[in-house]
Scaffold this motif. Structure first.
Motif, PDB file in Angstrom:
ATOM      1  N   ARG A   1       5.524  -0.191 -11.411  1.00 46.06           N
ATOM      2  CA  ARG A   1       4.330  -0.994 -11.679  1.00 46.06           C
ATOM      3  C   ARG A   1       3.116  -0.413 -10.959  1.00 46.06           C
ATOM      4  O   ARG A   1       2.023  -0.413 -11.504  1.00 46.06           O
ATOM      5  N   ALA A   2       3.307   0.064  -9.733  1.00 43.23           N
ATOM      6  CA  ALA A   2       2.191   0.671  -9.007  1.00 43.23           C
ATOM      7  C   ALA A   2       1.718   1.932  -9.722  1.00 43.23           C
ATOM      8  O   ALA A   2       0.523   2.168  -9.843  1.00 43.23           O
TER       9      ALA A   2
ATOM     10  N   ALA B   1       0.838  -1.196   0.000  1.00 45.05           N
ATOM     11  CA  ALA B   1       0.000   0.000   0.000  1.00 45.05           C
ATOM     12  C   ALA B   1       0.877   1.252   0.000  1.00 45.05           C
ATOM     13  O   ALA B   1       0.581   2.234  -0.686  1.00 45.05           O
ATOM     14  N   GLU B   2       1.990   1.202   0.745  1.00 45.45           N
ATOM     15  CA  GLU B   2       2.926   2.329   0.787  1.00 45.45           C
ATOM     16  C   GLU B   2       3.553   2.560  -0.589  1.00 45.45           C
ATOM     17  O   GLU B   2       3.698   3.697  -1.031  1.00 45.45           O
ATOM     18  N   VAL B   3       3.907   1.470  -1.260  1.00 47.21           N
ATOM     19  CA  VAL B   3       4.500   1.579  -2.589  1.00 47.21           C
ATOM     20  C   VAL B   3       3.521   2.249  -3.553  1.00 47.21           C
ATOM     21  O   VAL B   3       3.910   3.019  -4.427  1.00 47.21           O
ATOM     22  N   ALA B   4       2.228   1.981  -3.373  1.00 42.19           N
ATOM     23  CA  ALA B   4       1.210   2.498  -4.282  1.00 42.19           C
ATOM     24  C   ALA B   4       0.845   3.954  -4.023  1.00 42.19           C
ATOM     25  O   ALA B   4       0.192   4.579  -4.850  1.00 42.19           O
ATOM     26  N   GLU B   5       1.269   4.486  -2.885  1.00 47.49           N
ATOM     27  CA  GLU B   5       0.956   5.876  -2.573  1.00 47.49           C
ATOM     28  C   GLU B   5       1.691   6.815  -3.521  1.00 47.49           C
ATOM     29  O   GLU B   5       2.843   6.559  -3.868  1.00 47.49           O
TER      30      GLU B   5
ATOM     31  N   ASN C   1       1.923   2.512 -12.862  1.00 46.12           N
ATOM     32  CA  ASN C   1       1.283   2.126 -14.114  1.00 46.12           C
ATOM     33  C   ASN C   1      -0.076   1.477 -13.934  1.00 46.12           C
ATOM     34  O   ASN C   1      -0.780   1.252 -14.902  1.00 46.12           O
ATOM     35  N   THR C   2      -0.454   1.160 -12.706  1.00 43.07           N
ATOM     36  CA  THR C   2      -1.751   0.525 -12.477  1.00 43.07           C
ATOM     37  C   THR C   2      -2.870   1.543 -12.403  1.00 43.07           C
ATOM     38  O   THR C   2      -4.027   1.171 -12.353  1.00 43.07           O
ATOM     39  N   GLY C   3      -2.508   2.826 -12.371  1.00 43.04           N
ATOM     40  CA  GLY C   3      -3.544   3.847 -12.241  1.00 43.04           C
ATOM     41  C   GLY C   3      -3.960   4.058 -10.806  1.00 43.04           C
ATOM     42  O   GLY C   3      -4.969   4.677 -10.537  1.00 43.04           O
ATOM     43  N   THR C   4      -3.184   3.540  -9.855  1.00 43.31           N
ATOM     44  CA  THR C   4      -3.567   3.682  -8.456  1.00 43.31           C
ATOM     45  C   THR C   4      -2.930   4.889  -7.802  1.00 43.31           C
ATOM     46  O   THR C   4      -3.252   5.214  -6.684  1.00 43.31           O
ATOM     47  N   THR C   5      -2.016   5.542  -8.505  1.00 44.67           N
ATOM     48  CA  THR C   5      -1.437   6.743  -7.927  1.00 44.67           C
ATOM     49  C   THR C   5      -2.117   7.939  -8.553  1.00 44.67           C
ATOM     50  O   THR C   5      -2.644   7.868  -9.651  1.00 44.67           O
ATOM     51  N   GLY C   6      -2.113   9.036  -7.860  1.00 42.17           N
ATOM     52  CA  GLY C   6      -2.763  10.237  -8.389  1.00 42.17           C
ATOM     53  C   GLY C   6      -4.252  10.023  -8.445  1.00 42.17           C
ATOM     54  O   GLY C   6      -4.873   9.640  -7.490  1.00 42.17           O
ATOM     55  N   GLY C   7      -4.852  10.262  -9.590  1.00 35.13           N
ATOM     56  CA  GLY C   7      -6.299  10.125  -9.737  1.00 35.13           C
ATOM     57  C   GLY C   7      -6.710   8.673  -9.686  1.00 35.13           C
ATOM     58  O   GLY C   7      -6.418   7.905 -10.574  1.00 35.13           O
ATOM     59  N   GLN C   8      -7.398   8.303  -8.648  1.00 36.11           N
ATOM     60  CA  GLN C   8      -7.822   6.924  -8.461  1.00 36.11           C
ATOM     61  C   GLN C   8      -8.867   6.561  -9.503  1.00 36.11           C
ATOM     62  O   GLN C   8      -9.816   7.290  -9.715  1.00 36.11           O
ATOM     63  N   THR C   9      -8.705   5.412 -10.132  1.00 38.11           N
ATOM     64  CA  THR C   9      -9.686   4.960 -11.096  1.00 38.11           C
ATOM     65  C   THR C   9     -10.582   3.901 -10.493  1.00 38.11           C
ATOM     66  O   THR C   9     -11.601   3.568 -11.052  1.00 38.11           O
TER      67      THR C   9
END
Length: 186
Positions: free
Chosen positions: A134-135, A67-71, A137-145
């Motif tokens: 990779r995090a 979760a920290e990596v994805a922030e 590129n998943t679209g989980t950073t910034g604007g959440q999809t």
């Protein structure tokens, strides 16, 4: 396979200089180094996957690290002295799995465990970079999809309640799959 494996991403991120350093450390050529890196990364990500699925303190720690990596990266003064640049929680998690992974890879390849451990030390910053990319590129950073996870928390937040395992329909479970790749271990 349309998307690259995590092993391919790590090898790409390593670059020729670090790969040559690993080959020298192992006393092998570039192909031998690539094989050892792929085996080691496969063992590490498999171990992380297994730990993340566990409903215990280690599992919680691994899920929290992902979760920290994805922030999204911190901006401004908040970045001083921490964040992913310093490795954060994920660096600690990777260091923790390094000893059992070194033993497993040593047993599989015949390379002495201390040598594999040294290779892992060289791979940890590379794995951190690959996980972060990779995090991102998943679209989980910034604007959440995505929508909130099954536990009602927002993506990136770590549910603390037992039973909020990473495989539970979206959220962190999907993130783990996207960062670690599909289950194919070498």
């Amino acid at each position: 396979m349309s998307e690259s494996s995590i092993q391919d991403d790590v090898l790409g991120e390593l670059g020729p200089d670090r790969l040559t350093e690993i080959a020298s450390l192992l006393g092998t050529d570039e192909n031998g180094a690539k094989e050892t890196v792929a085996t080691t990364v496969g063992a590490m990500t498999g171990d992380l996957r297994q730990q993340a699925a566990a409903d215990d303190d280690d599992g919680h720690e691994v899920r929290q690290a992902f979760a920290e990596v994805a922030e999204p990266p911190l901006q401004g003064v908040a970045t001083l002295g921490g964040g992913l640049l310093g490795g954060g929680l994920m660096a600690g998690v990777l260091a923790k799995v390094s000893k059992p992974v070194a033993a497993a890879v040593s047993k599989k390849t015949g390379i002495p465990a201390p040598t594999v451990a040294r290779v892992i030390e060289l791979l940890i910053p590379v794995l951190l970079a690959v996980f972060a990319k990779r995090a991102a590129n998943t679209g989980t950073t910034g604007g959440q999809t995505g929508s909130p996870t099954a536990s009602g928390t927002t993506p990136g937040a770590v549910p603390g309640a037992p039973g909020s395992a990473p495989g539970s329909g979206g959220g962190l479970g999907d993130l783990l799959g996207q960062i670690l790749g599909g289950g194919g271990k070498k």
